[in-house]
Design an enzyme around this catalytic site. Structure first.
Site, short mmCIF file in Angstrom:
data_model
loop_
_atom_site.label_atom_id
_atom_site.label_comp_id
_atom_site.label_asym_id
_atom_site.label_seq_id
_atom_site.Cartn_x
_atom_site.Cartn_y
_atom_site.Cartn_z
N ARG A 179 6.03 -6.37 -10.25
CA ARG A 179 7.16 -7.00 -10.92
C ARG A 179 6.85 -8.47 -11.07
O ARG A 179 6.24 -9.09 -10.19
CB ARG A 179 8.45 -6.82 -10.11
N ASP A 236 0.59 -7.68 -16.13
CA ASP A 236 1.33 -6.71 -16.94
C ASP A 236 2.83 -6.96 -16.87
O ASP A 236 3.59 -6.34 -17.60
CB ASP A 236 1.02 -5.29 -16.43
N HIS A 283 3.77 -5.15 -20.27
CA HIS A 283 4.43 -4.22 -19.34
C HIS A 283 4.16 -2.77 -19.75
O HIS A 283 5.08 -1.99 -20.03
CB HIS A 283 5.94 -4.49 -19.28
N LEU A 300 0.84 -1.20 0.00
CA LEU A 300 0.00 0.00 0.00
C LEU A 300 0.87 1.25 0.00
O LEU A 300 0.75 2.12 0.86
CB LEU A 300 -0.96 0.01 1.19
N GLY A 301 1.76 1.32 -0.99
CA GLY A 301 2.52 2.54 -1.20
C GLY A 301 1.73 3.49 -2.07
O GLY A 301 0.50 3.48 -2.09
N ARG A 302 2.42 4.33 -2.84
CA ARG A 302 1.74 5.34 -3.67
C ARG A 302 0.73 4.70 -4.62
O ARG A 302 -0.41 5.13 -4.71
CB ARG A 302 2.78 6.12 -4.48
N ILE A 303 1.19 3.66 -5.34
CA ILE A 303 0.33 3.03 -6.34
C ILE A 303 -0.78 2.24 -5.67
O ILE A 303 -1.94 2.30 -6.08
CB ILE A 303 1.15 2.15 -7.29
N ARG A 361 4.10 -4.83 5.82
CA ARG A 361 4.79 -5.37 7.00
C ARG A 361 4.15 -4.88 8.29
O ARG A 361 4.10 -5.60 9.28
CB ARG A 361 6.26 -4.99 6.96
N GLU A 419 10.67 -11.36 -18.98
CA GLU A 419 10.13 -10.59 -20.10
C GLU A 419 11.15 -10.51 -21.25
O GLU A 419 12.35 -10.37 -21.00
CB GLU A 419 9.76 -9.18 -19.62
#
Length: 328
Positions: free
Chosen positions: A240, A264, A287, A160-163, A183, A269
């Protein structure tokens, strides 16, 4: 701290380690003495003979700067990443040498979150599969199978960071019941916090992965997490490929132990496992989460501003955190 051996008043070379946005490449060449490593006939010869001239390196998030390249640049003071990720560069190793590292946070948050929610709708409502059904001429011959409603569902966000927060905000508009796993609980966040990825998957109808890559998250979405998600659960990964145990995912898709996935990113890749390619319950994207004109231009501008700030003042505009993050 910047490399003490670098004096910002002394001109130095900017090394472009990988292919970048053309506009950024042009700007680097216009404003600095820039060498494009991948275009040299013998990059190893250049590093051996001219590595001492390089004071800054610019690279993509996918490529980073390898230990070997880092070691060949004794005056290197800054590594600038075009992209939010930087796990392809050993940041701890770089900082031990006095090399500062930057990325391009914030500017791609909205586009990645948009795509994550779009991918979730796609896989649950089977939109891409329906498109293939129509193009194949099957409409009117065989009924298209019913899909799953997305509104009001329980959606877990892994990281639950920025994105992750931007995804959660968008899901609020769909009446989703949002929970998350980090965490430790994020201060000021009202969403339900669960302590493990497995517990989050078990509590949700869909799992959206936005956690950062790197050694600490390799294979975090394991076979056990996929089993906890269950045969009616969906997986979306815009983080990722390394975060998901890809062989376990292929096995879960083939055995129908999860309902579907929208991906994505992949472990190797651009290679995608056959088991994913052949499943009509998987949405595959190349991606492209940040691949809009607006976002890529903003990323290029921020990367350029990082280089300019370093070359003129010896500091970076958006240095990465001292400790490797667990979320975007």
């Amino acid at each position: 701290m910047p490399n003490p051996s670098l004096r910002t008043s002394t001109p130095g070379t900017v090394l472009q380690v990988s292919a970048l946005l053309p506009a950024l490449e042009d700007a680097l060449s216009e404003h600095f003495h820039t060498v494009r490593l991948t275009e040299l006939p013998d990059p190893a010869d250049y590093l051996r003979d001219h590595g001492k001239d390089v004071v800054a390196a610019v690279t993509s998030a996918r490529v980073g700067v390898s230990d070997a390249v880092m070691d060949a640049l004794p005056r290197l003071g800054a590594i600038v990443h075009f992209g939010v990720g930087y796990e392809t560069t050993d940041v701890i190793r770089a900082r031990a040498r006095g090399i500062d590292v930057s990325n391009t946070p914030d500017v791609l948050t909205d586009c990645v979150a948009d795509l994550a929610v779009g991918a979730l709708i796609d896989v649950m409502r089977r939109m891409s599969a329906a498109d293939r059904y129509v193009r194949a001429g099957n409409w009117g011959t065989t009924p298209f199978p019913l899909a799953s409603r997305m509104s009001g569902k329980r959606v877990g966000i892994l990281g639950l960071g920025r994105i992750g927060r931007a995804v959660a905000q968008r899901l609020d508009g769909f009446g989703a019941q949002v929970a998350y796993c980090t965490r430790s609980p994020v201060p000021g966040v009202d969403y339900r916090h669960l302590p493990t990825a497995e517990a989050l998957a078990e509590a949700c109808d869909a799992l959206v992965v936005t956690v950062a890559g790197g050694h600490g998250t390799n294979g975090l979405v394991s076979a056990a997490v996929l089993d906890a998600l269950g045969p009616e659960g969906y997986l979306v990964n815009v983080a990722r490929g390394s975060v998901v145990d890809e062989p376990a995912l292929v096995a879960a898709i083939e055995a129908e132990r999860i309902a579907g996935a929208a991906l994505d990113v992949f472990a190797d890749e651009p290679n995608v496992p056959r088991g994913l390619l052949e499943s009509d319950r998987v949405v595959l994207l190349p991606h492209i989460a940040s691949a809009t004109h607006e976002t890529r231009a903003a990323m290029g501008d921020l990367a350029l501003r990082n280089v300019r700030r370093f070359m003129t003042e010896g500091i970076l505009l958006t240095p990465v955190p001292e400790a490797s993050p667990t979320t975007h």
